[in-house]
Motif scaffolding. Structure first.
Motif, short mmCIF file in Angstrom:
data_model
loop_
_atom_site.label_atom_id
_atom_site.label_comp_id
_atom_site.label_asym_id
_atom_site.label_seq_id
_atom_site.Cartn_x
_atom_site.Cartn_y
_atom_site.Cartn_z
N ASP A 1 -31.73 -29.68 -45.71
CA ASP A 1 -30.96 -28.53 -45.69
C ASP A 1 -30.94 -27.46 -46.85
OD1 ASP A 1 -29.97 -29.23 -42.94
OD2 ASP A 1 -28.40 -30.44 -43.85
N THR B 1 -31.94 -24.70 -49.34
CA THR B 1 -32.21 -23.25 -49.19
C THR B 1 -33.41 -22.79 -50.27
OG1 THR B 1 -30.34 -22.43 -50.50
CG2 THR B 1 -29.92 -23.10 -48.47
N ASP B 2 -33.70 -21.39 -49.98
CA ASP B 2 -34.45 -21.06 -50.93
C ASP B 2 -33.65 -20.33 -52.37
OD1 ASP B 2 -36.63 -21.02 -49.47
OD2 ASP B 2 -36.93 -18.92 -49.04
N GLN C 1 -31.29 -22.28 -53.44
CA GLN C 1 -31.14 -23.45 -54.34
C GLN C 1 -32.28 -23.65 -54.98
OE1 GLN C 1 -29.88 -25.98 -50.95
NE2 GLN C 1 -27.74 -25.70 -51.45
#
Length: 478
Positions: free
Chosen positions: A262, A264-265, A267
């Motif tokens: 899960d 994200t970009d 992160q």
């Protein structure tokens, strides 16, 4: 008898063919007006335990010598009168540039390209020849030291003006699932042999913990090795080692988030900024295409991911890294909204018959790059700035997991030789073999390959790097 040999000079100097010798094993060679010279070489071998063993007679070797005076100007192709009688005949060609002579024996049994032998100590020029026997075509390139080929260019060279070899899913050289492995050689070997663009896909290992820096190298949802995870940190150590050893060079790195989980970009962007790309002595992260002098010894970041909000304020609010976030999927030609990247990335080759379409798209993108002309500082200055020259990124890659004939290595086996052929015979040249198109530098852009260097064959890389000669000539004349 074969067709007359066409010679293309893709160097910045006129080259003259001074002589040609035709070597073969036929009983005689008939060429009107020239002297046939035959030499019978007989060796006798006797078995010590069998004194009556018959002698073994090697076949007669025959050659014909022709004196020539054939001048080939820079970036010109010329159909010569050199015509081997058959494909088994070997040519010994003598070339001269500014009084310096070089010898070529072609074809060779082991590779397509051959380095010409200088007949003088400390030669000023070095050449590589690519002989396409099926087309009776010989292309001459300036030989570059592939481990440091960028040192030939001035600091004020826009990086996007160069012809740059690259690799797709660059670290996928390990034993892996079908269609996951894309490379025959390791990243250090790629760098030593001229590759300067890496395509990297990563999966954050612990995206919720900002103190953790683990970025796993992946291809799609799969790890790149069946023997355990491989990490970006180790890959970067190899890149830094190369750049420390070759400070004239730069490595352009395209980074994208893939894998499972899960993350994200946003992160990913924070992990990269905090743990990897924060050192300006190691990374160029400005949101623009740099000049070579700004990038030497560094990694240039092309980001294929969105930014965390705070990173959007970097560089005076312009963002962080060269923006390729909105990269069109499966496209034959598209420009990212930033204007810094123009890409050909058609990859859905579902059947082997579609490989020809992929070859066509790749060739068309090469020609788009070739039409650009790098603006030289102080040259033809006008009130308005020159048009933006983006990175032309050209993926010679495609795959279909469910069809063996469309796995990366199978497609590369057809695509790579087709692009070598195109670069040697057609790239940036008028039909009919006229002079190269005056308006463009003949660049290839960034050419992203699979399975380059397989079995030691780096011809595609040599051809790409060789296409920098016209720009190098313009810079030396400026």
């Amino acid at each position: 008898m074969t067709s007359p040999l066409v010679i293309r000079n893709l160097t910045s100097k006129p080259i003259e063919v001074k002589s040609c010798e035709y070597h073969g094993t036929a009983p005689s060679l008939s060429r009107g007006g020239f002297t046939n010279i035959s030499q019978n070489v007989t060796s006798l071998f006797r078995n010590a335990t069998s004194p009556a063993a018959p002698p073994v007679v090697e076949p007669a070797t025959t050659f014909v010598h022709e004196d020539l005076a054939v001048r080939i100007d820079p970036f010109q192709s010329l159909k010569t009168e050199i015509r081997p009688q058959n494909v088994n005949e070997t040519l010994h060609l003598l070339f001269e540039t500014e009084g310096e002579q070089h010898r070529l024996e072609t074809p060779t049994p082991t590779s397509t390209s051959t380095t010409l032998q200088p007949l003088t100590d400390n030669p000023r020029f070095n050449y590589t020849a690519v002989h396409l026997i099926e087309h009776s075509h010989l292309t001459l390139y300036s030989s570059a030291n592939l481990s440091s080929w960028m040192r030939s260019f001035k600091d004020d060279t826009l990086l996007s003006a160069l012809s740059i070899p690259g690799t797709h899913n660059s670290p996928t050289c390990h034993r892996a699932l079908p269609s996951v492995r894309c490379q025959a050689t390791s990243p250090p070997e790629q760098l030593d042999n001229g590759v300067r663009f890496f395509d990297i896909r990563v999966q954050p290992e612990a995206p919720l913990d900002p103190s953790r820096d683990g970025l796993i190298l992946v291809h799609g949802v799969f790890p790149i090795s069946l023997t355990g995870n491989k990490y970006l940190r180790d890959l970067l150590t190899e890149v830094y080692t190369f750049l420390d050893r070759n400070p004239s060079e730069t490595v352009i790195m395209s980074l994208k988030r893939e894998g499972t989980g899960d993350a994200t970009d946003a992160q990913l962007s924070r992990i990269l900024r905090d743990h990897y790309a924060g050192d300006p002595n190691r990374w160029f992260t400005a949101p623009r295409i740099p000049y070579l002098g700004e990038a030497r010894g560094k990694i240039v970041l092309i980001r294929r991911f969105a930014l965390e909000e705070s990173l959007k304020q970097e560089w005076g609010g312009a963002g962080w890294g060269i923006d390729a976030e909105n990269w069109a999927d499966n496209t034959p030609n598209a420009t990212c909204p930033s204007g810094d990247v123009c890409v050909q990335d058609f990859y859905e080759v579902l059947e082997t018959v579609n490989i020809e379409k992929k070859i066509q798209y790749s060739q068309e993108h090469l020609e788009r790059a070739a039409q650009c002309c790098c603006a030289l500082p102080g040259h033809n200055q006008v009130a308005t700035p020159p048009p933006k020259q983006p990175f032309f990124i050209n993926f010679l890659t495609a795959s279909n997991f469910w069809k063996v004939g469309c796995w990366p290595e199978k497609i590369a086996a057809k695509l790579n030789p087709a692009i070598v052929d195109f670069l040697c015979r057609k790239h940036n040249e008028f039909d009919g073999g006229g002079p190269a198109q005056a308006g463009g530098d003949g660049s290839t852009g960034i050419v992203v390959c699979d399975w380059v260097g397989h079995k030691g064959n780096w011809d595609l890389v040599r051809c790409i790097v060789g296409m920098n000669s016209k720009l190098e000539m313009r810079q030396s004349d400026h």
